[in-house]
Design a protein around this motif. Sequence first.
Motif, PDB file in Angstrom:
ATOM      1  N   CYS A  30     166.826  11.684  19.512  1.00  0.00           N
ATOM      2  CA  CYS A  30     166.202  13.064  19.498  1.00  0.00           C
ATOM      3  C   CYS A  30     165.057  13.215  18.977  1.00  0.00           C
ATOM      4  O   CYS A  30     164.003  13.990  19.291  1.00  0.00           O
ATOM      5  N   ALA A  31     164.904  12.289  17.869  1.00  0.00           N
ATOM      6  CA  ALA A  31     163.345  12.343  17.200  1.00  0.00           C
ATOM      7  C   ALA A  31     162.468  11.224  17.869  1.00  0.00           C
ATOM      8  O   ALA A  31     161.086  11.410  17.874  1.00  0.00           O
ATOM      9  N   ALA A  32     162.921  10.141  18.471  1.00  0.00           N
ATOM     10  CA  ALA A  32     162.103   9.106  18.562  1.00  0.00           C
ATOM     11  C   ALA A  32     161.468   9.629  20.246  1.00  0.00           C
ATOM     12  O   ALA A  32     160.616   9.087  20.270  1.00  0.00           O
ATOM     13  N   GLY A  33     162.199  10.120  20.975  1.00  0.00           N
ATOM     14  CA  GLY A  33     161.760  10.440  22.228  1.00  0.00           C
ATOM     15  C   GLY A  33     160.385  11.442  22.280  1.00  0.00           C
ATOM     16  O   GLY A  33     159.517  10.978  22.805  1.00  0.00           O
ATOM     17  N   PRO A  34     160.240  12.451  21.645  1.00  0.00           N
ATOM     18  CA  PRO A  34     159.159  13.002  21.349  1.00  0.00           C
ATOM     19  C   PRO A  34     158.077  12.216  20.618  1.00  0.00           C
ATOM     20  O   PRO A  34     156.868  12.915  20.991  1.00  0.00           O
ATOM     21  N   ALA A  35     158.483  11.469  19.821  1.00  0.00           N
ATOM     22  CA  ALA A  35     157.265  10.747  19.015  1.00  0.00           C
ATOM     23  C   ALA A  35     156.897   9.914  20.060  1.00  0.00           C
ATOM     24  O   ALA A  35     155.439   9.437  19.725  1.00  0.00           O
ATOM     25  N   LEU A  36     157.690   9.188  20.740  1.00  0.00           N
ATOM     26  CA  LEU A  36     157.046   8.288  21.656  1.00  0.00           C
ATOM     27  C   LEU A  36     156.075   8.700  22.761  1.00  0.00           C
ATOM     28  O   LEU A  36     155.120   8.294  23.142  1.00  0.00           O
ATOM     29  N   LEU A  37     156.585  10.128  23.151  1.00  0.00           N
ATOM     30  CA  LEU A  37     155.852  10.822  24.009  1.00  0.00           C
ATOM     31  C   LEU A  37     154.386  11.415  23.611  1.00  0.00           C
ATOM     32  O   LEU A  37     153.557  11.170  24.131  1.00  0.00           O
ATOM     33  N   LEU A  38     154.465  11.669  22.166  1.00  0.00           N
ATOM     34  CA  LEU A  38     153.236  12.045  21.466  1.00  0.00           C
ATOM     35  C   LEU A  38     152.310  10.945  21.666  1.00  0.00           C
ATOM     36  O   LEU A  38     151.117  10.944  21.706  1.00  0.00           O
ATOM     37  N   ALA A  39     152.946   9.652  21.040  1.00  0.00           N
ATOM     38  CA  ALA A  39     152.080   8.197  21.214  1.00  0.00           C
ATOM     39  C   ALA A  39     151.399   8.315  22.465  1.00  0.00           C
ATOM     40  O   ALA A  39     150.321   7.598  22.403  1.00  0.00           O
ATOM     41  N   ALA A  40     152.090   8.242  23.302  1.00  0.00           N
ATOM     42  CA  ALA A  40     151.766   8.074  24.730  1.00  0.00           C
ATOM     43  C   ALA A  40     150.526   8.836  24.877  1.00  0.00           C
ATOM     44  O   ALA A  40     149.421   8.525  25.578  1.00  0.00           O
ATOM     45  N   VAL A  41     150.837  10.244  24.668  1.00  0.00           N
ATOM     46  CA  VAL A  41     149.707  11.053  24.964  1.00  0.00           C
ATOM     47  C   VAL A  41     148.500  11.080  24.233  1.00  0.00           C
ATOM     48  O   VAL A  41     147.228  11.056  24.716  1.00  0.00           O
ATOM     49  N   ALA A  42     148.726  10.598  22.950  1.00  0.00           N
ATOM     50  CA  ALA A  42     147.607  10.371  22.036  1.00  0.00           C
ATOM     51  C   ALA A  42     146.794   9.158  22.699  1.00  0.00           C
ATOM     52  O   ALA A  42     145.380   8.897  22.730  1.00  0.00           O
ATOM     53  N   SER A  43     147.536   8.257  22.961  1.00  0.00           N
ATOM     54  CA  SER A  43     146.958   6.916  23.467  1.00  0.00           C
ATOM     55  C   SER A  43     146.082   7.163  24.921  1.00  0.00           C
ATOM     56  O   SER A  43     144.802   6.573  25.058  1.00  0.00           O
ATOM     57  N   TYR A  44     146.517   7.943  25.829  1.00  0.00           N
ATOM     58  CA  TYR A  44     145.791   8.280  26.929  1.00  0.00           C
ATOM     59  C   TYR A  44     144.800   9.031  26.480  1.00  0.00           C
ATOM     60  O   TYR A  44     143.418   8.882  27.362  1.00  0.00           O
ATOM     61  N   ASP A  45     144.684   9.912  25.705  1.00  0.00           N
ATOM     62  CA  ASP A  45     143.610  10.821  25.260  1.00  0.00           C
ATOM     63  C   ASP A  45     142.264  10.134  24.666  1.00  0.00           C
ATOM     64  O   ASP A  45     141.278  10.283  24.986  1.00  0.00           O
ATOM     65  N   VAL A  46     142.932   8.949  23.878  1.00  0.00           N
ATOM     66  CA  VAL A  46     141.687   8.021  23.429  1.00  0.00           C
ATOM     67  C   VAL A  46     140.765   7.213  24.666  1.00  0.00           C
ATOM     68  O   VAL A  46     139.583   6.975  24.538  1.00  0.00           O
ATOM     69  N   VAL A  47     141.602   6.834  25.578  1.00  0.00           N
ATOM     70  CA  VAL A  47     140.987   6.214  26.666  1.00  0.00           C
ATOM     71  C   VAL A  47     140.456   6.792  27.857  1.00  0.00           C
ATOM     72  O   VAL A  47     139.659   6.395  28.567  1.00  0.00           O
ATOM     73  N   GLN A  48     140.857   8.036  27.915  1.00  0.00           N
ATOM     74  CA  GLN A  48     140.323   8.760  28.993  1.00  0.00           C
ATOM     75  C   GLN A  48     138.890   9.306  29.030  1.00  0.00           C
ATOM     76  O   GLN A  48     138.385   9.258  27.711  1.00  0.00           O
ATOM     77  N   ARG A  49     137.986   9.670  29.924  1.00  0.00           N
ATOM     78  CA  ARG A  49     136.664   9.924  29.664  1.00  0.00           C
ATOM     79  C   ARG A  49     136.261  11.229  30.189  1.00  0.00           C
ATOM     80  O   ARG A  49     134.800  11.425  30.276  1.00  0.00           O
ATOM     81  N   ARG A  50     137.195  12.051  30.557  1.00  0.00           N
ATOM     82  CA  ARG A  50     136.944  13.369  30.922  1.00  0.00           C
ATOM     83  C   ARG A  50     136.548  14.431  29.925  1.00  0.00           C
ATOM     84  O   ARG A  50     135.615  15.235  30.065  1.00  0.00           O
TER      85      ARG A  50
END
Length: 530
Positions: A30-50
């Motif tokens: 229940c805690a791991a799921g949202p944390a993994l999702l936030l990590a994925a979003v943060a990773s995408y934010d850093v590599v995106q260029r828009r």
Amino acid sequence: MPTLLLLIVPAVAALGTGLLAVLLSPWWWCAAGPALLLAAVASYDVVQRRHSILRNYPLLGHLRFAMEKIRPEIQQYFVERNVDGAPFDRDTRSIVYERAKGTDAEDPFGTELELYRPGADYLVPSMSPRPVPTEPPRVRIGGPDCTRPYDMALLNVSAMSFGSLSDRAIRALNEGARRGGFAHDTGEGGISEHHLAPGGDLVWEMGTGYFGCRAEDGGFDPRRFAEKAALDQVACVLLKISQGAKPGMGGVLPGSKVSREIAAARGVPEGRTVVSPPYHHVYRTPRELVRFIGRMRELAGGKPVGFKLCVGSRREFLAVCKAMLEEDVTPDFIVVDGAEGGTGAAPLEFADTVGLPLTEGLTTVHRSLVGAGLRDRVRIGASGKIATGGDIVKRLAQGADYTNSARAMMFALGCVQAQRCHTNTCPVGVATQDRRRARALDVADKARRVQRFQEATVGSALQIMAAMGVDEPSGLTPDLLLRRVGPNTVRSHAELYAPLEAGQLLVPASVPPSWAADWNAAHPDRFTPR
């Protein structure tokens, strides 16, 4: 370094909770799921260029976009004062809502307006008020060449097309017009089944796309025009030259929006992109415009015919007046649309900078017709932010014979000024073709609201006129409307916009110096902008 921390923290948290979930209990997911999702979003934010903000502030940057999205609602509901909002302030919206619902539209404790600010207008009350008329007056539309005149109400539904508005909104407006005995302008999108079903009087508006009377090549088809104009519900026909929100601009209706119903109303192929040019094919000169007006009246079987414009060059309008004189052909009515009008979406530059506001446009048209000796043959309608009885009286005093309202009628339907009219996401089902959103609008209830708003607003105008000692609209003159032009100076509109005598421009020796250059340069065979 801060960006790296913002990326590392959610990743470490996600890995830690994931490990706990594996080692200790599935409930940790229940805690791991949202944390993994936030990590994925943060990773995408850093590599995106828009978005640079998201690259520098992963995760946190999304808060900025979320707050920006709800900023208009925060501004409208919690920040602005009752008299600050734009295009319409909360006081104006509230009075429309209250009158539409049939509740009291009165305010205690005095005005919130700054009456001493330059630009404030005041209507002049009389020491000898008159009784309020029991029946609202109507305006006879029909010049010497019109064989089927129409009696127009003081306030009517202004131009809004089916396609811009939902089918339910169109039906509610027309049913309200039928109940209240006032007219409903179709907008330039043609006459749809939703205009016809309720049975209210229509002003059929024809724009540069000639929808409803469009030939295969996109031009004007006189046969189709005559067929539509012969409909019993069509009381008047109107040629749209320009509109307040975007004068001199055309439009494109993408094929994806051309549904079966819209295609039928506009007389175009379903699913095919339709272009409305910024200019008309039927005229190029003032003389050709006037002749086409006469032809429209013949094709319409003698019904009143007029044109609508957002005024720009006074010289151009005077050229049309000279063409009227030489051809001995006049429109039965002219609708003046102010630059402050605008139910349709428009580029910001057009809405903010192109065209004259209603006061200047209306006084220009009124005085030009008077000076050319044509005013008794032509009625004038005014449209542009008209929402209260005071607005009606003000425009009548400036030279109009009647008024039209679009956005106030939308408020009566339930519009909340979300300003999403062009996005198909109107939250109350008024300006959308999304059937799920449109179903929220109850036609019977909203039609009653439109009727009540119109009746109460006209009633308010009559009360104000009676307080001014005026028995009928023709008694309203520019000297009964004052404007503060400085801290200690108030002038009447008769002083600010000096009136012309009937036919004054026709006598060379009597043409005022301020009009001489435009009148002498105006030519019936060419438009000559400044």
